[in-house]
Design a protein around this motif. Structure first.
Motif, short mmCIF file in Angstrom:
data_model
loop_
_atom_site.label_atom_id
_atom_site.label_comp_id
_atom_site.label_asym_id
_atom_site.label_seq_id
_atom_site.Cartn_x
_atom_site.Cartn_y
_atom_site.Cartn_z
N ASN A 74 26.96 49.08 -3.20
CA ASN A 74 26.05 48.76 -2.48
C ASN A 74 26.16 47.32 -2.61
O ASN A 74 25.86 46.78 -3.67
CB ASN A 74 24.81 49.54 -2.89
CG ASN A 74 24.75 50.91 -2.44
OD1 ASN A 74 24.91 51.24 -1.32
ND2 ASN A 74 24.30 51.81 -3.10
N VAL A 75 26.09 46.52 -1.74
CA VAL A 75 26.09 44.93 -1.89
C VAL A 75 25.22 44.48 -1.00
O VAL A 75 25.02 44.62 0.30
CB VAL A 75 27.62 44.41 -1.21
CG1 VAL A 75 27.39 42.88 -1.76
CG2 VAL A 75 28.46 45.01 -2.30
N GLN A 76 24.03 43.81 -1.91
CA GLN A 76 23.06 43.09 -0.89
C GLN A 76 23.41 41.65 -0.62
O GLN A 76 24.12 40.95 -1.39
CB GLN A 76 21.85 43.16 -1.68
CG GLN A 76 21.43 44.60 -2.05
CD GLN A 76 20.01 44.66 -2.66
OE1 GLN A 76 19.62 43.79 -3.13
NE2 GLN A 76 19.73 45.91 -2.64
N GLY A 77 23.15 41.10 0.64
CA GLY A 77 23.06 39.59 0.90
C GLY A 77 24.17 39.47 2.23
O GLY A 77 24.38 38.51 2.37
N MET A 78 24.90 40.51 2.33
CA MET A 78 25.90 40.36 3.31
C MET A 78 25.29 40.60 4.77
O MET A 78 24.60 41.25 5.04
CB MET A 78 27.04 41.42 3.31
CG MET A 78 27.82 41.39 1.78
SD MET A 78 29.03 42.62 1.85
CE MET A 78 28.32 44.01 2.20
N THR A 79 25.52 39.31 5.68
CA THR A 79 24.87 39.35 6.87
C THR A 79 25.75 38.96 8.03
O THR A 79 25.40 39.21 9.30
CB THR A 79 23.84 38.16 7.05
OG1 THR A 79 24.38 37.03 6.68
CG2 THR A 79 22.66 38.67 6.08
N CYS A 80 27.14 38.40 7.94
CA CYS A 80 27.85 37.80 8.82
C CYS A 80 29.28 38.21 8.59
O CYS A 80 29.65 38.47 7.64
CB CYS A 80 27.62 36.59 9.07
SG CYS A 80 28.06 35.54 7.76
N GLY A 81 30.22 37.89 9.56
CA GLY A 81 31.69 37.86 9.28
C GLY A 81 32.04 36.93 8.26
O GLY A 81 33.21 37.49 7.52
N HIS A 82 31.51 35.93 7.94
CA HIS A 82 32.06 35.14 6.67
C HIS A 82 31.70 35.95 5.47
O HIS A 82 32.46 35.89 4.58
CB HIS A 82 31.35 33.76 6.37
CG HIS A 82 31.58 33.18 5.40
ND1 HIS A 82 32.73 32.44 5.31
CD2 HIS A 82 30.84 32.88 4.16
CE1 HIS A 82 32.85 31.68 4.06
NE2 HIS A 82 31.64 32.15 3.48
N CYS A 83 30.60 36.48 5.47
CA CYS A 83 30.39 37.46 4.31
C CYS A 83 31.41 38.43 4.17
O CYS A 83 31.76 38.87 2.98
CB CYS A 83 28.95 37.97 4.35
SG CYS A 83 27.33 37.07 4.73
N LYS A 84 31.52 39.16 5.26
CA LYS A 84 32.79 40.28 5.10
C LYS A 84 33.92 39.90 4.66
O LYS A 84 34.48 40.52 3.86
CB LYS A 84 32.50 40.75 6.33
CG LYS A 84 33.62 42.04 6.77
CD LYS A 84 33.46 42.52 8.14
CE LYS A 84 34.17 43.68 8.31
NZ LYS A 84 34.33 44.25 9.83
N MET A 85 34.41 38.73 4.91
CA MET A 85 35.88 38.00 4.72
C MET A 85 35.72 37.54 3.29
O MET A 85 36.54 38.00 2.51
CB MET A 85 36.04 37.02 5.72
CG MET A 85 37.36 36.45 5.36
SD MET A 85 37.99 35.28 6.74
CE MET A 85 36.51 34.55 7.56
N ALA A 86 34.61 37.03 2.84
CA ALA A 86 34.60 36.46 1.48
C ALA A 86 34.58 37.86 0.56
O ALA A 86 35.44 37.71 -0.47
CB ALA A 86 33.25 35.77 1.29
N VAL A 87 33.97 38.77 0.47
CA VAL A 87 33.87 40.13 -0.14
C VAL A 87 35.33 40.69 -0.09
O VAL A 87 35.64 41.22 -1.17
CB VAL A 87 32.78 40.73 0.14
CG1 VAL A 87 32.85 42.27 -0.43
CG2 VAL A 87 31.36 40.35 -0.08
N THR A 88 35.88 40.90 1.06
CA THR A 88 37.09 41.35 1.35
C THR A 88 38.14 40.86 0.73
O THR A 88 38.92 41.19 -0.23
CB THR A 88 37.48 41.50 2.82
OG1 THR A 88 36.51 42.30 3.41
CG2 THR A 88 39.02 42.20 2.86
N ASN A 89 38.24 39.51 0.76
CA ASN A 89 39.31 38.65 -0.09
C ASN A 89 39.01 38.70 -1.45
O ASN A 89 40.10 38.88 -2.30
CB ASN A 89 39.21 37.25 0.68
CG ASN A 89 39.51 37.01 2.08
OD1 ASN A 89 40.43 38.10 2.51
ND2 ASN A 89 39.38 35.91 2.70
N ALA A 90 37.83 38.51 -1.82
CA ALA A 90 37.63 38.61 -3.39
C ALA A 90 38.13 39.93 -4.04
O ALA A 90 38.94 39.92 -5.12
CB ALA A 90 36.24 38.30 -3.50
#
Length: 68
Positions: free
Chosen positions: A7-23
């Protein structure tokens, strides 16, 4: 191979999705990442002999998101 849903809080957009995925994909042992923005969850398939949940949480938190 294990699967976990974080459960990850604070993700709101495509950039968030990409940042988490890449990390997460940078971690040795992470095989697949699927981010669900609407639900605020991240599904991760990983090799438990190479990476643990704490390392995954740290990688996400380093991107500025809270893992519950």
């Amino acid at each position: 191979m294990m699967t976990i849903t974080l459960n990850v809080q604070g993700m709101t957009c495509g950039h968030c999705k990409m940042a988490v995925t890449n990390a997460l994909k940078e971690l040795d042992g992470v095989k697949h990442v699927e981010v669900h923005l609407q639900e605020g969850t991240v599904d991760v398939d990983y090799d438990e002999t190479k990476v643990n949940v704490e390392k995954m949480k740290e990688a996400i938190e380093d991107q500025g998101y809270d893992v519950k």
